[in-house]
Design an enzyme around this catalytic site. Structure first.
Site, PDB file in Angstrom:
ATOM      1  N   TRP A 127       0.874  -1.174   0.000  1.00 36.04           N
ATOM      2  CA  TRP A 127       0.000   0.000   0.000  1.00 36.04           C
ATOM      3  C   TRP A 127       0.919   1.235   0.000  1.00 36.04           C
ATOM      4  O   TRP A 127       1.858   1.301   0.816  1.00 36.04           O
ATOM      5  CB  TRP A 127      -0.877  -0.043   1.258  1.00 36.04           C
ATOM      6  CG  TRP A 127      -1.838   1.093   1.393  1.00 36.04           C
ATOM      7  CD1 TRP A 127      -2.648   1.598   0.430  1.00 36.04           C
ATOM      8  CD2 TRP A 127      -2.084   1.864   2.573  1.00 36.04           C
ATOM      9  NE1 TRP A 127      -3.394   2.634   0.929  1.00 36.04           N
ATOM     10  CE2 TRP A 127      -3.066   2.814   2.246  1.00 36.04           C
ATOM     11  CE3 TRP A 127      -1.571   1.835   3.870  1.00 36.04           C
ATOM     12  CZ2 TRP A 127      -3.541   3.738   3.171  1.00 36.04           C
ATOM     13  CZ3 TRP A 127      -2.035   2.741   4.789  1.00 36.04           C
ATOM     14  CH2 TRP A 127      -3.018   3.690   4.441  1.00 36.04           C
ATOM     15  N   ASP A 208      -1.239  -5.945   9.323  1.00 37.30           N
ATOM     16  CA  ASP A 208      -2.213  -4.954   8.861  1.00 37.30           C
ATOM     17  C   ASP A 208      -3.419  -5.712   8.317  1.00 37.30           C
ATOM     18  O   ASP A 208      -3.336  -6.366   7.274  1.00 37.30           O
ATOM     19  CB  ASP A 208      -1.562  -4.089   7.764  1.00 37.30           C
ATOM     20  CG  ASP A 208      -2.465  -2.937   7.342  1.00 37.30           C
ATOM     21  OD1 ASP A 208      -3.599  -2.846   7.846  1.00 37.30           O
ATOM     22  OD2 ASP A 208      -2.030  -2.133   6.500  1.00 37.30           O
ATOM     23  N   ALA A 210      -6.935  -4.997   7.062  1.00 35.13           N
ATOM     24  CA  ALA A 210      -7.872  -3.937   6.676  1.00 35.13           C
ATOM     25  C   ALA A 210      -9.042  -4.453   5.852  1.00 35.13           C
ATOM     26  O   ALA A 210      -9.947  -3.683   5.518  1.00 35.13           O
ATOM     27  CB  ALA A 210      -7.128  -2.862   5.880  1.00 35.13           C
ATOM     28  N   LYS A 243     -13.579  -0.872   5.599  1.00 34.16           N
ATOM     29  CA  LYS A 243     -14.067  -1.609   4.430  1.00 34.16           C
ATOM     30  C   LYS A 243     -15.151  -2.617   4.826  1.00 34.16           C
ATOM     31  O   LYS A 243     -16.183  -2.707   4.182  1.00 34.16           O
ATOM     32  CB  LYS A 243     -12.924  -2.362   3.742  1.00 34.16           C
ATOM     33  CG  LYS A 243     -11.639  -1.602   3.613  1.00 34.16           C
ATOM     34  CD  LYS A 243     -11.713  -0.582   2.527  1.00 34.16           C
ATOM     35  CE  LYS A 243     -10.582   0.271   2.453  1.00 34.16           C
ATOM     36  NZ  LYS A 243      -9.613   0.918   2.271  1.00 34.16           N
TER      37      LYS A 243
HETATM   38  C1  LMR Z   1      -6.749   2.181  -0.896  1.00 31.48           C
HETATM   39  O1  LMR Z   1      -5.687   1.559  -0.837  1.00 31.48           O
HETATM   40  O2  LMR Z   1      -7.259   2.519  -1.961  1.00 31.48           O
HETATM   41  C2  LMR Z   1      -7.458   2.554   0.365  1.00 31.48           C
HETATM   42  O3  LMR Z   1      -6.852   1.938   1.445  1.00 31.48           O
HETATM   43  C3  LMR Z   1      -7.634   4.011   0.523  1.00 31.48           C
HETATM   44  C4  LMR Z   1      -6.367   4.698   0.912  1.00 31.48           C
HETATM   45  O4  LMR Z   1      -6.390   5.412   1.917  1.00 31.48           O
HETATM   46  O5  LMR Z   1      -5.357   4.572   0.227  1.00 31.48           O
END
Ligand code: LMR
Length: 393
Positions: A127, A208, A210, A243
Site C-alpha cells: 500500500w 495490517d 484492513a 471496508k
Molecule cells: C486504498 O488503498 O485505496 C485505500 O486503502 C484508501 C487509501 O487510503 O489509500
C-alpha cells in the site's frame, strides 16, 4: 515561515477521487481508490449500519469525551472478531484509532519510542502509504519483493531470505489478507513458515488487517494472523472496519499490542495512550459506536454478516468473470480481495484514463469491484487492446 516550505504533490491515489468525479464522460470506469461498489456501481451504507445509527440517534444521551482509548464497547466487541480464541488474553490490549491508518501511525510511533534502530521490513509493492507512514515516525524501511509481476505470484523464497537477514527486534509488516495492491496472499503453509521464522529470529510482526471478510471469509481471513500470534511473543495489529463495515469516512480502526506478559503489554499500552493523546487526543466515536451496537446485537450482526458475505461473493464473481474473459486476467481468478495489479506500462495506464475514461492507480492496481456487468466487457476489450499495443499476448 511558510516560504521555507516546498510544495508537495497531492497523493496520487487520492487525487484519482477528484479526477474521476470531475470527468464528465458517462462511460467512465473507476478502478482507483479501494472503495467497494455493488453491481450498480454504488457504495451503499450497510443496512445494519443505518439501523445502528438510528438507534444511536435515539438512545445516545451524551457526546462527552471518552478518553484516548476511545469506545471501550467497540474494543471489546471487535477483539473476538479479529483474535478469535485469543481475545481476552491479558497480553493483548487494544485501542480505538482513526481508521487503520491511525493504527499504523500509532504502531510506528510506538516502535520508534521502543527502539529507534528497529527497521521495518516491507514486501513490495505494498500500500503506497505504508513506507511514508513508517518513515514519518523516523523508522528505516527495508524492502523485499512480494510479487513477481511476470508470474503474478508471491516471491516467497525472496521473502524468507530477506527475513533471515533481519536483525532481532526488527519489525515485519504483513498484510493479514487481501494483499493491497496485489491480491496475492500467503497460503496457510506459508503463514506457518513465516510465523516460525519470526519466532526463531525474534522479529516483531506488524499485521495490517484492513479487509477481513472480503477474501475467503471472516474467520478464514484472520487465520494467518492467528497462526503468527500462536508462535511469536510480541506483535502489533493494525485493524480497520472502514471496508468490512463500509464506514470509510467515519475512520474506524484499532491497534492491538501483544506483549510478552500482561505487565509488559500494559506498559506498552500506556505508551500507546500517551502517543494517541499527542496525535488526535481521542478518536472519533460515531462509527465505532455503530460497530459496537452491530456486534453486540444478534439480529444486526447477522444482517452485517449477510451484507459482508454478499460483498465477498460479488468480488469473487468479478474475479472469476475476468479470469474467464481472457488468459491475461487468469491470475486475478486466484487472487483475493479488492485489488490486483495489471502489468501495464505507465504510458498505457495514462492513455486508458485519457482516451477511455478508465481510472486505475499509476501502479496498474485495479479495485476490481469498480467493474459491473455494464462496464466489464468494455474494460476487458480496452485492456486487451492495450496489451496487444504493448506487444504482449
Ligand atoms: C486504498 O488503498 O485505496 C485505500 O486503502 C484508501 C487509501 O487510503 O489509500
Amino acid at each position: 515561515m511558510f516560504e521555507k516550505l516546498a510544495a508537495q504533490a497531492p497523493d496520487s491515489l487520492l487525487a484519482l477521487i477528484g479526477a474521476f468525479r470531475d470527468d464528465p464522460r458517462p462511460e467512465k470506469i473507476d478502478l482507483g481508490v479501494g472503495v467497494y461498489r455493488d453491481a450498480e456501481g454504488r457504495t451503499p451504507v450497510f443496512a445494519a449500519v443505518k439501523a445502528a445509527e438510528r438507534r444511536l440517534l435515539e438512545t445516545q444521551d451524551s457526546k462527552a469525551y471518552l478518553g484516548p482509548e476511545g469506545n471501550r464497547a467497540f474494543a471489546r466487541a471487535v477483539a473476538p472478531v479479529v483474535l478469535g480464541p485469543l481475545a481476552g488474553d491479558e497480553r493483548i490490549l487494544g485501542v480505538q484509532t482513526p481508521g487503520g491508518t491511525g493504527a499504523l501511525r500509532l504502531a510506528a510511533e510506538l516502535i520508534a519510542a521502543a527502539d529507534r534502530k528497529a527497521r521495518v521490513w516491507l514486501g513490495t509493492p505494498s500500500w503506497p502509504n505504508h513506507a511514508p507512514l513508517m518513515k514519518a515516525a523516523g523508522l528505516a524501511i527495508k524492502t523485499y519483493r512480494h510479487l513477481d509481476p511476470a508470474t503474478q505470484s508471491i516471491c516467497f523464497d525472496e521473502m524468507i531470505a530477506a527475513l533471515e537477514s533481519a536483525a532481532p527486534g526488527d519489525v515485519v509488516l504483513l498484510h493479514g489478507c487481501c494483499h493491497n495492491p496485489t491480491g496475492a496472499d500467503l497460503s496457510p503453509a506459508q503463514w506457518d513458515q513465516v510465523a516460525e521464522l519470526l519466532a526463531a529470529r525474534k522479529l516483531v510482526p506488524l499485521l495490517d488487517l484492513a479487509y477481513q471478510g472480503l477474501g475467503n471469509g471472516l474467520e478464514e481471513d484472520a487465520a494467518g494472523l492467528r497462526q503468527v500470534l500462536d508462535k511469536v511473543d510480541e506483535a502489533l495489529i493494525a485493524y480497520s472496519c472502514d471496508k468490512n463495515f463500509g464506514l470509510y469516512r467515519e475512520r474506524v480502526g484499532m491497534l492491538f499490542v501483544r506483549g510478552r506478559s500482561g505487565a509488559e503489554a500494559r506498559i506498552a499500552f500506556s505508551n500507546v495512550l500517551t502517543l494517541a493523546r499527542t496525535n488526535w487526543s481521542m478518536p472519533p466515536d460515531h462509527g465505532a459506536a455503530a460497530v459496537a451496537l452491530i456486534l453486540e446485537d444478534d439480529a444486526l450482526r447477522a444482517d452485517w454478516r449477510r451484507e459482508l458475505d454478499a460483498m465477498r461473493a460479488r468480488i469473487a464473481s468479478v474475479r472469476a468473470e475476468l479470469a474467464a474473459a481472457d488468459p491475461a486476467f487468469a491470475a486475478l481468478g486466484r487472487q483475493k480481495g479488492m485489488f490486483s495489479m495489471l502489468p501495464l506500462s505507465k504510458e498505457t495506464i495514462d492513455r486508458l484514463r485519457k482516451e477511455q475514461a478508465i481510472y486505475m492507480a499509476g501502479s496498474g492496481r485495479i479495485s476490481v469491484c469498480g467493474l459491473t456487468p455494464g462496464n466489464l466487457p468494455r474494460f476487458v476489450e480496452m485492456v486487451r487492446a492495450a496489451l496487444a499495443a504493448e506487444g504482449r499476448p
